[in-house]
Design a protein around this motif. Structure first.
Motif, mmCIF file in Angstrom:
data_model
loop_
_atom_site.group_PDB
_atom_site.id
_atom_site.type_symbol
_atom_site.label_atom_id
_atom_site.label_comp_id
_atom_site.label_asym_id
_atom_site.label_seq_id
_atom_site.Cartn_x
_atom_site.Cartn_y
_atom_site.Cartn_z
ATOM 1 N N GLU B 58 0.855 -1.189 0.000
ATOM 2 C CA GLU B 58 0.000 0.000 0.000
ATOM 3 C C GLU B 58 0.891 1.239 0.000
ATOM 4 O O GLU B 58 1.951 1.251 0.605
ATOM 5 C CB GLU B 58 -0.897 0.010 1.240
ATOM 6 C CG GLU B 58 -2.146 -0.835 1.047
ATOM 7 C CD GLU B 58 -3.132 -0.649 2.169
ATOM 8 O OE1 GLU B 58 -3.355 0.513 2.570
ATOM 9 O OE2 GLU B 58 -3.671 -1.653 2.644
ATOM 10 N N PRO B 59 0.470 2.296 -0.701
ATOM 11 C CA PRO B 59 1.287 3.518 -0.714
ATOM 12 C C PRO B 59 1.244 4.233 0.635
ATOM 13 O O PRO B 59 0.487 3.857 1.535
ATOM 14 C CB PRO B 59 0.634 4.363 -1.805
ATOM 15 C CG PRO B 59 -0.760 3.857 -1.907
ATOM 16 C CD PRO B 59 -0.733 2.412 -1.530
ATOM 17 N N TRP B 60 2.084 5.274 0.767
ATOM 18 C CA TRP B 60 2.143 6.046 2.006
ATOM 19 C C TRP B 60 0.786 6.709 2.243
ATOM 20 O O TRP B 60 0.193 7.271 1.331
ATOM 21 C CB TRP B 60 3.226 7.121 1.918
ATOM 22 C CG TRP B 60 4.605 6.555 1.776
ATOM 23 C CD1 TRP B 60 4.922 5.263 1.450
ATOM 24 C CD2 TRP B 60 5.834 7.244 1.951
ATOM 25 N NE1 TRP B 60 6.273 5.115 1.412
ATOM 26 C CE2 TRP B 60 6.872 6.296 1.710
ATOM 27 C CE3 TRP B 60 6.180 8.548 2.299
ATOM 28 C CZ2 TRP B 60 8.219 6.644 1.801
ATOM 29 C CZ3 TRP B 60 7.528 8.889 2.384
ATOM 30 C CH2 TRP B 60 8.528 7.946 2.143
ATOM 31 N N SER B 61 0.279 6.641 3.490
ATOM 32 C CA SER B 61 -1.016 7.252 3.782
ATOM 33 C C SER B 61 -1.016 7.644 5.251
ATOM 34 O O SER B 61 -0.060 7.388 5.969
ATOM 35 C CB SER B 61 -2.133 6.248 3.508
ATOM 36 O OG SER B 61 -1.997 5.148 4.394
ATOM 37 N N GLY B 67 3.581 3.257 4.208
ATOM 38 C CA GLY B 67 3.023 2.193 3.378
ATOM 39 C C GLY B 67 3.169 0.822 4.024
ATOM 40 O O GLY B 67 3.539 0.707 5.196
ATOM 41 N N ASP B 251 9.553 4.212 -6.468
ATOM 42 C CA ASP B 251 9.125 4.377 -5.071
ATOM 43 C C ASP B 251 10.365 4.271 -4.175
ATOM 44 O O ASP B 251 11.163 3.345 -4.326
ATOM 45 C CB ASP B 251 8.128 3.267 -4.729
ATOM 46 C CG ASP B 251 7.504 3.476 -3.365
ATOM 47 O OD1 ASP B 251 8.136 4.125 -2.513
ATOM 48 O OD2 ASP B 251 6.390 2.976 -3.147
ATOM 49 N N THR B 253 10.546 3.697 -0.973
ATOM 50 C CA THR B 253 10.399 2.914 0.259
ATOM 51 C C THR B 253 11.545 1.924 0.517
ATOM 52 O O THR B 253 12.045 1.863 1.640
ATOM 53 C CB THR B 253 9.053 2.177 0.268
ATOM 54 O OG1 THR B 253 8.048 3.102 -0.118
ATOM 55 C CG2 THR B 253 8.741 1.605 1.622
#
Lengths: 318, 285
Positions: B58-61, B67, B251, B253
């Protein structure tokens, strides 16, 4: 016999002895296995008779020293045995991969050596200036960076964002030189950055040590410009330490190559050894580590011999 | 018995901290932050170490700050627990390597003779194989588990500690006060631990930092190769490996755990550099 030939002879003999002990260690490692290769290969379900027959066919029923002698004789003839996981001949498995690894290491060395020498020379020439400090900070921090960090930053910048080089370095035997170079660009650049720091710092140190000599002072007092002192007076005497530094750092490529090949999925020896450790394919691990260790020992030996040959002071031992 | 004065130690320590160069201060602050993160990991993080809380990658939120990873575990949580596991295991390994290496080095210097010769030659041979390759060979034989990892790396690294402690201890072992201790009939243990060890301790402390760095990077590299610390334990090396595919989509991450490893290594090096510099009595002109 000249004393220098004697020193080199002793050093080479010592190197060969080390190589032999290394082969004993690599062979002996397998003897620590709980059970042996036969039980590993046939698995839990095999009956005692099958295992005994199989052991006989592998020659595992012989005493240890005989097995070692046969193993060593086979290795020296270039026969590395068969892989446990797929039954293929290890020599055939290794040959194309060894070529790939050598190609990668050579590309990295061609990039790293001249830039390290130039960087070391310049920072010795302009020592304690802003330029020198910049190189110092850069090298000090890149020594502590893990190879995979450098690799992923390069992929991020040069592959994902700029799209210049491919992020996966899969080459096959049909690829031409240009295709190969394009594929190994990022892995070679990673390796270069990994060894560059040590090489630059050691070059700088050896040149600065050299500049402390009295004949350099004399040359300066004669009024020669600094670059001439460096190039004509210091450099000829600096080759010995610099060559040693270069060869020692090439040995350092061996560790780097394992990580870098895994990051870029490059079909070389490093990836093979990691895969084989995961599969616990011990004969392949043995063969690969023998090649890596022998290269390392031979490079160190070369560095020693070169430093003896090129150092006039070592020609007259007290 | 001397009473340890906590206040004066704090004052002296504080003074030394203030007088340290910027690079060393930066290093110490970073190390302190890592130690805090490692100690407080369960309190700092919203989820469990191996708890699956979302879908894959999941992306950063606001729910998952950094994420989620390849199994849907919270990245930030695993980073914090990774500090605990990665640093903890590296520290344990370094301590073990030091106990073996320093003891063997002291013994070699104290007894000299054949024991010294045997140990020194053995270490020469062990050091003639590259450490990573040797580690790979041994791990393929003993299998990949944390205990095998710690023992193998500690043994391989103790060779470096042995070399250093033997070299320093040999210089101390010939000094008059050691000779005096021998003559008054002290045992070998006394000579090793009471006469020689205190005098080589400062060198060993600086070396500890360097060795820790080296061990930490080696273990991270092995974990990255999938041969070190095994899942589901959160560890930076294997986190890089697990999230590596994201990098080709641009990305960043996967760079976070890799950066965490790099930053700690740099910080330790900066502090050790300062310690060595101030111990050697060299001062900037």
């Amino acid at each position: 016999m000249a004393p220098i030939a004697k020193i080199i002879g002793q050093r080479v003999a010592l190197g060969m002895l080390t190589l032999w002990i290394v082969s004993v260690i690599i062979f002996a490692g397998v003897q620590f296995l709980p059970g042996d290769i036969a039980t590993e290969m046939l698995g839990q379900s095999a009956t005692a008779e099958t295992i005994a027959a199989f052991r006989k066919s592998l020659g595992l029923d012989l005493p240890v020293h005989l097995r070692y002698a046969y193993w060593l004789a086979d290795v020296l003839r270039g026969d590395l045995g068969t892989a446990l996981s797929n039954g293929r001949d290890i020599g055939e498995l290794i040959r194309p991969r060894l070529f790939n690894t050598l190609f990668l290491a050579l590309t990295a060395a061609i990039m790293a050596v001249p830039s390290a020498l130039l960087g070391g020379l310049l920072s010795a020439l302009y020592r304690n200036t802003f330029f020198d400090r910049l190189i110092n900070v850069f090298t000090l921090s890149s020594i502590s960076l893990p190879e995979f960090f450098i690799a992923y930053i390069l992929i991020m910048v040069l592959s994902a964002k700029a799209g210049i080089f491919p992020s996966l370095a899969d080459v096959d035997s049909t690829a031409g030189l240009a295709g190969r170079l394009n594929a190994v660009a990022l892995p070679a650049l990673t390796l270069t950055l990994a060894v560059l720091a040590h090489m630059t710092r050691m070059t700088r140190t050896s040149i600065i040590n050299l500049l402390a000599n009295q004949y350099i002072e004399t040359a300066r007092l004669k009024g020669l410009p600094e670059w001439r002192v460096l190039v004509r007076h210091a450099l000829p005497n600096a080759w010995a330490p610099i060559v040693t530094v270069v060869v020692l750092n090439l040995a350092y490529l061996i560790t780097g190559v394992v990580i870098v090949e895994v990051v870029f999925v490059y079909p070389g020896l490093g990836q093979l050894i990691v895969d084989s450790v995961q599969k616990r394919d011990i004969p392949v691990v043995q063969a690969c580590s023998l090649i890596f260790a022998a290269t390392y020992v031979l490079l160190n030996l070369t560095a020693d011999v070169l430093s003896i040959v090129t150092n006039p002071r070592l020609m007259h031992p007290k | 018995m001397t009473v340890i004065d906590v206040r004066s130690i704090l004052v002296v320590g504080g003074r030394r901290f203030v007088s340290a160069p910027v690079s060393a201060k930066f290093g110490m602050v970073v190390i302190a932050a890592y130690v805090l993160a490692a100690l407080l990991a369960p309190h700092l993080t919203p989820y469990g170490e191996a708890e699956i809380v979302g879908t894959q990658f999941e992306p950063w939120s606001s729910k998952f700050w950094l994420g989620t990873d390849n199994l849907g575990r919270d990245m930030l949580t695993r980073l914090a627990f990774g500090a605990r596991n990665t640093i903890g295991i590296a520290l344990l390994t370094t301590c073990l390597a030091f106990s073996i290496g320093a003891f063997a080095g002291l013994a070699a210097a104290t007894f000299a003779g054949w024991l010294d010769q045997i140990l020194a030659r053995l270490v020469d041979v062990l050091m003639s194989i590259p450490q990573l390759i040797f580690a790979l060979l041994l791990l393929s034989i003993f299998g990949t588990s944390v205990s095998a990892l710690v023992v193998v790396i500690a043994l391989l690294d103790s060779t470096r500690v042995f070399r250093l402690s033997r070299a320093v201890a040999i210089n101390v072992a010939v000094l008059d006060y050691v000779e005096a201790a021998r003559l008054r009939g002290e045992g070998a243990t006394w000579i090793m631990t009471r006469e020689i060890l205190p005098n080589i301790a400062p060198t060993l402390v600086a070396e500890f930092g360097l060795r820790f760095c080296f061990v930490f990077l080696l273990i991270s590299a092995l974990s990255f190769l999938g041969l070190g610390i095994q899942p589901p334990t959160a560890d930076w090396g294997s986190m890089v490996r697990d999230s590596a595919t994201l990098i080709s989509y641009g990305d960043i991450t996967p760079l976070l755990p890799a950066g965490a490893i790099a930053l700690l290594a740099v910080a330790v090096n900066l502090v050790v550099d300062w310690l060595l510099h101030s111990a050697s009595g060299l001062h900037d002109a």
